[in-house]
Design a protein around this motif. Structure first.
Motif, mmCIF file in Angstrom:
data_model
loop_
_atom_site.group_PDB
_atom_site.id
_atom_site.type_symbol
_atom_site.label_atom_id
_atom_site.label_comp_id
_atom_site.label_asym_id
_atom_site.label_seq_id
_atom_site.Cartn_x
_atom_site.Cartn_y
_atom_site.Cartn_z
ATOM 1 N N ASN A 237 0.824 -1.292 0.207
ATOM 2 C CA ASN A 237 -0.004 0.183 0.131
ATOM 3 C C ASN A 237 0.864 1.236 0.061
ATOM 4 O O ASN A 237 2.072 1.242 0.175
ATOM 5 C CB ASN A 237 -1.085 0.081 1.073
ATOM 6 C CG ASN A 237 -0.371 0.365 2.488
ATOM 7 O OD1 ASN A 237 -0.021 1.661 2.693
ATOM 8 N ND2 ASN A 237 -0.173 -0.688 3.567
ATOM 9 N N PRO A 238 0.315 2.433 -0.274
ATOM 10 C CA PRO A 238 1.230 3.823 -0.535
ATOM 11 C C PRO A 238 1.763 4.112 0.682
ATOM 12 O O PRO A 238 2.723 4.650 0.693
ATOM 13 C CB PRO A 238 -0.026 4.677 -1.025
ATOM 14 C CG PRO A 238 -0.964 3.838 -1.563
ATOM 15 C CD PRO A 238 -1.229 2.675 -0.806
ATOM 16 N N VAL A 239 1.307 3.971 1.910
ATOM 17 C CA VAL A 239 1.892 4.303 3.092
ATOM 18 C C VAL A 239 3.204 3.504 3.442
ATOM 19 O O VAL A 239 4.055 3.985 3.587
ATOM 20 C CB VAL A 239 0.814 4.014 4.350
ATOM 21 C CG1 VAL A 239 1.621 4.152 5.431
ATOM 22 C CG2 VAL A 239 -0.419 4.789 4.151
ATOM 23 N N ARG A 240 3.318 2.124 3.297
ATOM 24 C CA ARG A 240 4.303 1.579 3.201
ATOM 25 C C ARG A 240 5.239 1.986 2.315
ATOM 26 O O ARG A 240 6.776 2.207 2.364
ATOM 27 C CB ARG A 240 4.101 0.036 3.026
ATOM 28 C CG ARG A 240 5.382 -0.985 2.563
ATOM 29 C CD ARG A 240 6.327 -1.304 3.932
ATOM 30 N NE ARG A 240 7.549 -1.549 3.475
ATOM 31 C CZ ARG A 240 8.601 -1.567 4.201
ATOM 32 N NH1 ARG A 240 8.715 -0.488 4.914
ATOM 33 N NH2 ARG A 240 9.790 -1.984 3.789
ATOM 34 N N ALA A 241 5.039 2.291 0.987
ATOM 35 C CA ALA A 241 5.936 2.778 -0.079
ATOM 36 C C ALA A 241 6.607 3.978 0.464
ATOM 37 O O ALA A 241 7.686 4.331 0.146
ATOM 38 C CB ALA A 241 4.998 2.910 -1.466
ATOM 39 N N GLN B 79 9.081 3.570 3.043
ATOM 40 C CA GLN B 79 10.225 2.964 2.408
ATOM 41 C C GLN B 79 11.158 4.167 1.678
ATOM 42 O O GLN B 79 12.290 4.274 1.887
ATOM 43 C CB GLN B 79 9.779 1.897 1.494
ATOM 44 C CG GLN B 79 10.845 0.670 1.428
ATOM 45 C CD GLN B 79 10.443 -0.481 0.567
ATOM 46 O OE1 GLN B 79 9.224 -0.497 0.290
ATOM 47 N NE2 GLN B 79 11.216 -1.403 0.255
ATOM 48 N N ARG B 80 10.322 5.033 1.032
ATOM 49 C CA ARG B 80 11.239 6.014 0.260
ATOM 50 C C ARG B 80 11.663 7.083 1.216
ATOM 51 O O ARG B 80 12.950 7.586 0.970
ATOM 52 C CB ARG B 80 10.134 6.647 -0.859
ATOM 53 C CG ARG B 80 10.000 5.689 -2.092
ATOM 54 C CD ARG B 80 9.101 6.645 -3.450
ATOM 55 N NE ARG B 80 8.379 5.661 -4.122
ATOM 56 C CZ ARG B 80 7.248 5.403 -4.166
ATOM 57 N NH1 ARG B 80 6.481 6.038 -3.321
ATOM 58 N NH2 ARG B 80 6.559 4.633 -4.772
ATOM 59 N N ARG B 81 10.843 7.770 1.825
ATOM 60 C CA ARG B 81 11.312 8.857 2.715
ATOM 61 C C ARG B 81 11.808 8.572 3.992
ATOM 62 O O ARG B 81 12.592 9.521 4.628
ATOM 63 C CB ARG B 81 9.900 9.712 3.000
ATOM 64 C CG ARG B 81 9.198 10.094 1.673
ATOM 65 C CD ARG B 81 9.803 11.295 0.886
ATOM 66 N NE ARG B 81 9.165 11.548 -0.372
ATOM 67 C CZ ARG B 81 9.713 11.590 -1.327
ATOM 68 N NH1 ARG B 81 11.088 11.723 -1.391
ATOM 69 N NH2 ARG B 81 9.150 11.787 -2.505
ATOM 70 N N TYR B 82 11.655 7.500 4.709
ATOM 71 C CA TYR B 82 12.122 7.129 5.794
ATOM 72 C C TYR B 82 13.444 6.172 5.736
ATOM 73 O O TYR B 82 14.446 6.499 6.195
ATOM 74 C CB TYR B 82 11.142 6.756 6.765
ATOM 75 C CG TYR B 82 11.699 6.647 8.045
ATOM 76 C CD1 TYR B 82 11.937 7.714 9.109
ATOM 77 C CD2 TYR B 82 11.972 5.321 8.765
ATOM 78 C CE1 TYR B 82 12.781 7.496 10.229
ATOM 79 C CE2 TYR B 82 12.432 5.139 10.066
ATOM 80 C CZ TYR B 82 12.757 6.173 10.812
ATOM 81 O OH TYR B 82 13.356 5.620 11.959
ATOM 82 N N GLU B 83 13.044 4.681 5.270
ATOM 83 C CA GLU B 83 13.939 4.050 5.318
ATOM 84 C C GLU B 83 15.284 4.184 4.519
ATOM 85 O O GLU B 83 16.296 3.779 4.726
ATOM 86 C CB GLU B 83 13.401 2.647 4.959
ATOM 87 C CG GLU B 83 12.427 2.177 6.154
ATOM 88 C CD GLU B 83 11.768 1.044 5.940
ATOM 89 O OE1 GLU B 83 11.748 0.263 4.995
ATOM 90 O OE2 GLU B 83 11.228 0.352 6.904
#
Ligand SMILES: C[S@@+](CC[C@H](N)C(=O)[O-])C[C@H]1O[C@@H](n2cnc3c(N)ncnc32)[C@H](O)[C@@H]1O
Length: 202
Positions: A13-17, A20-24
């Motif tokens: 889902n977009p929250v996980r994405a 992943q992009r902005r934090y991890e």
């Protein structure tokens, strides 16, 4: 071990994405740096969000990525269809028996898969085998402490025995000559760990 339906919905889902992009990815880049022009492997790529991050945010020249779940690989193929075969290869595979030559990658990425692998030490040995001298292993992992929480046990399915703490994972990596040192941080009360291991150059 494949995800159950609820965890799949949480992953895809977009929250996980966004996380992943902005934090991890920035956290891992801060620990291990960019990988411009290098050849990377992603284990347990899921639907391919991490694969695109490795290509576009980290700067890999080419990426091989695989997942145990053929449905996830199909989603990744759809998401990543615009990348040419010279830069991207996707397949169904198992992290405990990686279909790749010894010392064939500069970098391996793990966005949260080892905690799904019953024989995770075997997967670490495989990561070591496919990394070149001087190679790096970027990982985001979930500790055994998190997996024993009631919420995790109730909603998700994970291997129960042979899980790892931060210390267990670092000890296994270092036993396999993947040296972590200070390049590791904990988040969310030690439930999540982010780190980068490095093999000595030959
Ligand atoms: C928690 S999900 C993470 C997916 C993706 N890396 C992400 O961050 O969105 C774990 C993934 O690992 C895959 N997986 C589990 N065991 C595996 C194994 N032995 N080899 C390869 N992939 C595996 C699952 O199918 C799933 O897609």
């Amino acid at each position: 071990m494949k995800l159950n339906a609820l965890e799949k919905a949480l992953m895809n889902n977009p929250v996980r994405a966004w996380i992943q992009r902005r934090y991890e990815a920035p956290l891992l880049e801060g620990l291990g740096g960019r990988i411009d022009g290098l050849r990377a492997l992603e284990i347990g790529c899921g639907r391919g969000v991490g694969t695109a991050i490795i290509l576009d945010q980290f700067g890999a020249s080419e990426v091989d990525a695989f997942d145990l779940d053929e449905q996830m690989v199909r989603l990744a193929q759809r998401r990543l269809a615009a990348y040419p075969p010279s830069r991207l290869r996707l397949w169904v595979g198992d992290a405990t028996a990686i279909k790749a030559e010894d010392a064939s990658f500069d970098v391996v990425f793990d966005f949260g898969i080892l905690h799904h692998v019953p024989a995770w030490q075997r997967a670490v040995a495989e990561i070591r085998r496919v990394l070149r001298p001087g190679g790096r292993f970027y990982f985001m992992e979930v500790t055994g402490q998190a997996l024993t929480r009631r919420s995790y046990r109730h909603f998700f399915v994970h291997p129960i025995t042979n899980r790892f703490s931060r210390a267990d994972l670092v000890a296994e990596l270092e036993k396999q000559d993947i040296l972590v040192g200070e390049r590791i941080v904990e988040r969310f009360f030690g439930d999540f760990i982010y780190g980068v291991g490095r093999i000595n150059a030959a």
